[in-house]
Design a protein around this motif. Structure first.
Motif, mmCIF file in Angstrom:
data_model
loop_
_atom_site.group_PDB
_atom_site.id
_atom_site.type_symbol
_atom_site.label_atom_id
_atom_site.label_comp_id
_atom_site.label_asym_id
_atom_site.label_seq_id
_atom_site.Cartn_x
_atom_site.Cartn_y
_atom_site.Cartn_z
ATOM 1 N N LYS A 108 41.848 34.095 41.033
ATOM 2 C CA LYS A 108 42.519 34.971 40.416
ATOM 3 C C LYS A 108 42.529 35.826 38.712
ATOM 4 O O LYS A 108 41.949 37.046 38.741
ATOM 5 C CB LYS A 108 44.932 34.932 40.250
ATOM 6 C CG LYS A 108 44.972 34.943 40.054
ATOM 7 C CD LYS A 108 46.727 35.170 39.379
ATOM 8 C CE LYS A 108 47.828 36.091 39.670
ATOM 9 N NZ LYS A 108 47.998 36.945 41.113
ATOM 10 N N ALA A 150 39.414 37.746 40.155
ATOM 11 C CA ALA A 150 39.642 39.145 40.159
ATOM 12 C C ALA A 150 40.223 40.200 38.575
ATOM 13 O O ALA A 150 39.825 41.358 38.652
ATOM 14 C CB ALA A 150 41.230 38.940 41.385
ATOM 15 N N THR A 156 37.146 41.071 37.299
ATOM 16 C CA THR A 156 35.708 42.488 38.451
ATOM 17 C C THR A 156 36.646 42.932 38.179
ATOM 18 O O THR A 156 36.063 44.172 38.215
ATOM 19 C CB THR A 156 35.282 41.340 39.481
ATOM 20 O OG1 THR A 156 36.392 41.212 40.339
ATOM 21 C CG2 THR A 156 34.067 40.365 39.771
ATOM 22 N N GLN A 157 37.718 42.920 38.315
ATOM 23 C CA GLN A 157 38.237 44.739 38.169
ATOM 24 C C GLN A 157 38.373 45.315 37.014
ATOM 25 O O GLN A 157 38.629 46.762 36.409
ATOM 26 C CB GLN A 157 40.203 44.767 38.668
ATOM 27 C CG GLN A 157 40.703 44.371 37.065
ATOM 28 C CD GLN A 157 41.922 43.741 38.130
ATOM 29 O OE1 GLN A 157 41.905 44.014 39.622
ATOM 30 N NE2 GLN A 157 43.532 43.664 37.649
ATOM 31 N N TYR A 177 32.175 35.579 45.904
ATOM 32 C CA TYR A 177 31.315 36.096 44.430
ATOM 33 C C TYR A 177 29.671 35.194 44.736
ATOM 34 O O TYR A 177 29.457 34.586 44.195
ATOM 35 C CB TYR A 177 32.230 35.839 43.174
ATOM 36 C CG TYR A 177 33.045 36.536 42.740
ATOM 37 C CD1 TYR A 177 33.638 37.586 42.404
ATOM 38 C CD2 TYR A 177 34.332 35.615 43.382
ATOM 39 C CE1 TYR A 177 34.220 38.460 41.973
ATOM 40 C CE2 TYR A 177 35.090 36.558 43.323
ATOM 41 C CZ TYR A 177 35.558 37.572 42.703
ATOM 42 O OH TYR A 177 37.256 38.097 42.525
#
Ligand code: PRP
Length: 216
Positions: A148, A151, A154-155, A182
Motif C-alpha cells: 500500500k 502504491a 509511486t502514484q 517492484y
C-alpha cells in the motif's frame, strides 16, 4: 537480464546485536525503543551507501587543493515512516539524514482480515522524480502494508529504483510481493525470517513492534 528486488542483510555485529535485543520477549519497552533507534541508524547507514546523492568538488586543505566528494543537497531526500512502528526507526535514520523531509504515512492492519488501511497520509501530491526515498517499517509480514505504501508513493512520481526500504524483520510473503511488483527496488533488513503465522505475526519475529515501541 531480468531485474529483481534486491534484499541486503548487512553482516554487521551492531545490527545483529540490536536485532537479538529486539527479538527478546524480556526486553522492556524502553530498551526496545533503543534497539529500534540503533537498527534505524545502522541500516540507514548501509542503505545510504549507493543511494545518497553526491557531487565532486575541490577542497583547499591547509596544504594544497585536492578532490573531494560532498552530499548533493540539490537532490531531495525523503524519509517515509510507516506509523506507528516505523517511527521507532526514524530517529536513528534522521541522525544520518538531517536534511531529509519527513512524510508520515499511517497504516494499520485489520486484526482479522490483515488488510492494511490508511488513516494518515502526509505525502505531497507529487514528488520530484529524482527524490531519494527511504521507507522505515520494522516489519514486512504479509506485505499488505508495504504494498500500500509503495502504491501511494509511486502514484506520486516516486521511482522504485531510487527507493530504499529499511526494515528489521522481513518475511517471504512480503518480499515475494515486492519482487513481483517492484523489480529494481532495494530492501535493507536485519534478517529474513522464515514465515508468517495464521494471525499475521512474523516467526520467529519480534512480536508486535508498534505495541512494544509504545508500550500499548
Ligand atoms: C505492523 C508493522 C507493519 C505491518 C506489517 O503494523 O509495523 O507496518 O504490521 O504487516 P503486513 O506486512 O502484514 O502488512 P500494525 O498494523 O501492527 O500497526 P502499528 O505499527 O501501528 O502497530
Amino acid at each position: 537480464m531480468t531485474q529483481k528486488l534486491l534484499v541486503y542483510v548487512p553482516p554487521h555485529p551492531l545490527i545483529k546485536h540490536w536485532l537479538a535485543v529486539a527479538r527478546d520477549a524480556a526486553t522492556p519497552s524502553v530498551l526496545f525503543r533503543s534497539a529500534m533507534t540503533e537498527l534505524g541508524r545502522w541500516l540507514t547507514y548501509e542503505a545510504a551507501r549507493d543511494w545518497l546523492p553526491t557531487q565532486e568538488t575541490t577542497v583547499q586543505t591547509p596544504l594544497e587543493i585536492c578532490e573531494g566528494t560532498v552530499i548533493d543537497t540539490q537532490i531531495p531526500v525523503a524519509v517515509v515512516p510507516i506509523l506507528r512502528a516505523g517511527l521507532g526507526l526514524l530517529e536513528g535514520a534522521q541522525t544520518l539524514l538531517p536534511l531529509a523531509s519527513i512524510y508520515h504515512l499511517g497504516l494499520v492492519r485489520d486484526e482479522k482480515t490483515l488488510e492494511a488501511s490508511c488513516y494518515l497520509n502526509k505525502l505531497p501530491e507529487k514528488f520530484d522524480p529524482q527524490t531519494r526515498v527511504l521507507i522505515t517499517d520494522p516489519m514486512l509480514a504479509t506485505g499488505g502494508s508495504i504494498m500500500k505504501a509503495m502504491a501511494e508513493l509511486t502514484q506520486r512520481g516516486v521511482d522504485p529504483a531510487l527507493t530504499r526500504i529499511v526494515c528489521v524483520v522481513a518475511a517471504p510473503p512480503a518480499l515475494g510481493q515486492l519482487n513481483a511488483a517492484y523489480p529494481g527496488l532495494t530492501v535493507y533488513t536485519a534478517t529474513i525470517d522464515k514465515t508468517v503465522n495464521e494471525i499475521g505475526f512474523i516467526v520467529p519475529g519480534l512480536g508486535d513492534a508498534g505495541d512494544r515501541t509504545f508500550g500499548t
